[in-house]
Write an enzyme that holds these catalytic residues in place. Structure first.
Site, PDB file in Angstrom:
ATOM      1  N   SER A 137      11.849 -14.960 -15.231  1.00 28.38           N
ATOM      2  CA  SER A 137      12.775 -14.201 -14.381  1.00 28.38           C
ATOM      3  C   SER A 137      11.949 -13.363 -13.413  1.00 28.38           C
ATOM      4  O   SER A 137      10.789 -13.029 -13.703  1.00 28.38           O
ATOM      5  CB  SER A 137      13.617 -13.272 -15.263  1.00 28.38           C
ATOM      6  OG  SER A 137      14.268 -12.295 -14.479  1.00 28.38           O
TER       7      SER A 137
ATOM      8  N   TYR B  77      14.192  -7.052 -22.071  1.00 34.05           N
ATOM      9  CA  TYR B  77      14.289  -8.256 -21.224  1.00 34.05           C
ATOM     10  C   TYR B  77      13.097  -8.334 -20.274  1.00 34.05           C
ATOM     11  O   TYR B  77      12.441  -9.378 -20.175  1.00 34.05           O
ATOM     12  CB  TYR B  77      15.605  -8.230 -20.454  1.00 34.05           C
ATOM     13  CG  TYR B  77      15.858  -9.503 -19.666  1.00 34.05           C
ATOM     14  CD1 TYR B  77      16.267 -10.664 -20.317  1.00 34.05           C
ATOM     15  CD2 TYR B  77      15.680  -9.539 -18.289  1.00 34.05           C
ATOM     16  CE1 TYR B  77      16.498 -11.836 -19.604  1.00 34.05           C
ATOM     17  CE2 TYR B  77      15.912 -10.709 -17.566  1.00 34.05           C
ATOM     18  CZ  TYR B  77      16.323 -11.856 -18.230  1.00 34.05           C
ATOM     19  OH  TYR B  77      16.538 -13.017 -17.514  1.00 34.05           O
TER      20      TYR B  77
HETATM   21  N1  NAP Z   1      21.460 -15.538 -14.888  1.00 33.84           N
HETATM   22  C1  NAP Z   1      20.464 -14.934 -14.266  1.00 33.84           C
HETATM   23  O1  NAP Z   1      20.662 -14.124 -13.332  1.00 33.84           O
HETATM   24  C2  NAP Z   1      19.035 -15.248 -14.639  1.00 33.84           C
HETATM   25  C3  NAP Z   1      18.035 -14.801 -13.775  1.00 33.84           C
HETATM   26  C4  NAP Z   1      16.709 -15.049 -14.096  1.00 33.84           C
HETATM   27  C5  NAP Z   1      16.401 -15.738 -15.250  1.00 33.84           C
HETATM   28  N2  NAP Z   1      17.389 -16.171 -16.077  1.00 33.84           N
HETATM   29  C6  NAP Z   1      16.997 -16.877 -17.297  1.00 33.84           C
HETATM   30  O2  NAP Z   1      17.536 -18.172 -17.278  1.00 33.84           O
HETATM   31  C7  NAP Z   1      17.755 -18.632 -18.607  1.00 33.84           C
HETATM   32  C8  NAP Z   1      19.197 -19.126 -18.733  1.00 33.84           C
HETATM   33  O3  NAP Z   1      20.061 -18.041 -18.450  1.00 33.84           O
HETATM   34  P1  NAP Z   1      21.593 -18.227 -18.063  1.00 33.84           P
HETATM   35  O4  NAP Z   1      21.862 -17.288 -16.967  1.00 33.84           O
HETATM   36  O5  NAP Z   1      21.940 -19.665 -17.915  1.00 33.84           O
HETATM   37  O6  NAP Z   1      22.252 -17.620 -19.376  1.00 33.84           O
HETATM   38  P2  NAP Z   1      23.554 -18.023 -20.195  1.00 33.84           P
HETATM   39  O7  NAP Z   1      24.576 -18.594 -19.305  1.00 33.84           O
HETATM   40  O8  NAP Z   1      23.869 -16.844 -21.023  1.00 33.84           O
HETATM   41  O9  NAP Z   1      22.995 -19.205 -21.134  1.00 33.84           O
HETATM   42  C9  NAP Z   1      22.016 -18.943 -22.097  1.00 33.84           C
HETATM   43  C10 NAP Z   1      21.732 -20.233 -22.852  1.00 33.84           C
HETATM   44  O10 NAP Z   1      20.748 -19.960 -23.873  1.00 33.84           O
HETATM   45  C11 NAP Z   1      21.244 -20.444 -25.126  1.00 33.84           C
HETATM   46  N3  NAP Z   1      20.708 -19.631 -26.208  1.00 33.84           N
HETATM   47  C12 NAP Z   1      20.762 -18.278 -26.363  1.00 33.84           C
HETATM   48  N4  NAP Z   1      20.172 -17.916 -27.494  1.00 33.84           N
HETATM   49  C13 NAP Z   1      19.721 -19.056 -28.082  1.00 33.84           C
HETATM   50  C14 NAP Z   1      19.030 -19.330 -29.284  1.00 33.84           C
HETATM   51  N5  NAP Z   1      18.668 -18.350 -30.123  1.00 33.84           N
HETATM   52  N6  NAP Z   1      18.727 -20.613 -29.559  1.00 33.84           N
HETATM   53  C15 NAP Z   1      19.094 -21.622 -28.739  1.00 33.84           C
HETATM   54  N7  NAP Z   1      19.740 -21.413 -27.593  1.00 33.84           N
HETATM   55  C16 NAP Z   1      20.063 -20.154 -27.274  1.00 33.84           C
HETATM   56  C17 NAP Z   1      22.766 -20.358 -25.008  1.00 33.84           C
HETATM   57  O11 NAP Z   1      23.382 -21.316 -25.834  1.00 33.84           O
HETATM   58  P3  NAP Z   1      24.081 -21.041 -27.236  1.00 33.84           P
HETATM   59  O12 NAP Z   1      24.718 -19.674 -27.152  1.00 33.84           O
HETATM   60  O13 NAP Z   1      25.053 -22.171 -27.350  1.00 33.84           O
HETATM   61  O14 NAP Z   1      22.971 -21.111 -28.235  1.00 33.84           O
HETATM   62  C18 NAP Z   1      22.958 -20.781 -23.551  1.00 33.84           C
HETATM   63  O15 NAP Z   1      22.964 -22.188 -23.459  1.00 33.84           O
HETATM   64  C19 NAP Z   1      17.446 -17.444 -19.505  1.00 33.84           C
HETATM   65  O16 NAP Z   1      16.131 -17.567 -20.024  1.00 33.84           O
HETATM   66  C20 NAP Z   1      17.520 -16.255 -18.564  1.00 33.84           C
HETATM   67  O17 NAP Z   1      16.753 -15.164 -19.001  1.00 33.84           O
HETATM   68  C21 NAP Z   1      18.710 -15.939 -15.803  1.00 33.84           C
END
Ligand code: NAP
Length: 256
Positions: A138, A151
């Site tokens: 991130s 985070y």
């Molecule tokens: N959204 C943003 O603005 C943003 C910005 C920068 C970086 N990111 C990064 O991008 C990645 C994806 O984020 P997102 O925005 O798509 O979030 P999201 O919509 O909340 O999705 C998170 C995903 O991670 C899975 N997950 C969470 N805990 C887990 C565990 N213990 N084991 C296996 N799977 C797990 C969840 O699936 P289940 O709950 O089904 O397990 C879900 O598929 C993350 O690493 C986040 O930090 C996001």
């Protein structure tokens, strides 16, 4: 011929968008997360569209669970050519309600989870002399941020870990790509009440990442570019001024 890509955190958000983009680009996709019904539905959808896809339930923070999922997906779809460590969690914590267990769990999932994903994929990649590791870090890796203690720390750790790993893998045929997105419209950011400049759609981010994966180039991809520039330049101003601006920015959310 594009190979087999495993994506952790593929049930929703950026991971699911990556699965769709990679399937369109001809890759076989192995999906990992905890919510089986969402993985099943996405797999069925991708398969209907003509892609090869399979799912395995795992908690990435548990090495044994991640290893079992990896083995099942390699049996179903062949050797893993690309591992995308995407699974992550975020929670905003105020000092009045600070809970160490919540903070430590963020580090477990975001850091240990990404290391576990890399750890199960690396031996095969190194033995074949070919492979790609991708981690979704991130732009929060670039600065300490109020309220996002665990985070920001977790993302600094994964960026640093995978960038360091890249040195050792450079002559082993394995590339490492560290993706540092700004804000993306997913469940993770749905409850943010502060302004989120440059918010991207998960599908647009996924297309950019897939293009980079197809190029085979590792390195660091901070997107949108102005987020990386702004956070990079912010290192040049005195810390107390940055802290004041960051607090003001987040407080804007309280008035919305
Ligand atoms: N959204 C943003 O603005 C943003 C910005 C920068 C970086 N990111 C990064 O991008 C990645 C994806 O984020 P997102 O925005 O798509 O979030 P999201 O919509 O909340 O999705 C998170 C995903 O991670 C899975 N997950 C969470 N805990 C887990 C565990 N213990 N084991 C296996 N799977 C797990 C969840 O699936 P289940 O709950 O089904 O397990 C879900 O598929 C993350 O690493 C986040 O930090 C996001």
């Amino acid at each position: 011929m594009p190979g087999h890509v495993i994506i952790t955190g593929a049930s929703v958000g950026i991971g699911a968008a990556l699965a769709r983009s990679l399937a369109r680009a001809g890759y076989s996709v192995g999906l990992v997360a905890r919510r089986q019904e969402l993985l099943e539905a996405l797999t069925a959808d991708l398969t209907r569209g003509g892609a090869k896809a399979a799912w395995a339930v795992a908690d990435v923070s548990d090495e044994g669970s991640m290893r079992a999922a990896f083995t099942a997906l390699e049996e179903a779809l062949g050797p893993c050519e690309v591992m995308i460590a995407n699974a992550g969690i975020l929670s905003f914590q105020r000092p009045e309600t600070f809970d160490a267990e919540v903070a430590v769990n963020i580090l477990r999932v975001n850091v240990e989870g990404a290391i576990n994903a890399a750890g199960v994929a690396l031996p095969g990649m190194v033995a074949r002399g070919r492979g790609q590791l991708v981690v979704i870090s991130s732009s929060a890796a670039l600065r300490a941020l109020p309220g996002w203690h665990a985070y920001a720390a977790s993302k600094s750790a994964v960026s640093s870990f995978f960038r360091s790993l890249a040195f050792d893998l450079a002559d082993k045929g394995v590339s490492v790509l560290v993706v540092q997105p700004g804000f993306v419209a997913t469940d993770m950011t749905a409850n943010n009440r502060f302004p989120m400049p440059g918010t991207m759609q998960a599908s647009d981010l996924a297309e950019g990442i897939v293009a980079r994966v197809q190029s085979g180039r590792g390195g660091v991809m901070t997107t949108p570019w102005f987020m990386g520039l702004a956070l990079g330049l912010s290192r040049l101003i005195p810390g107390f001024l940055f802290d004041r601006a960051a607090r003001w920015f987040l407080r804007l959310g309280e008035t919305r």
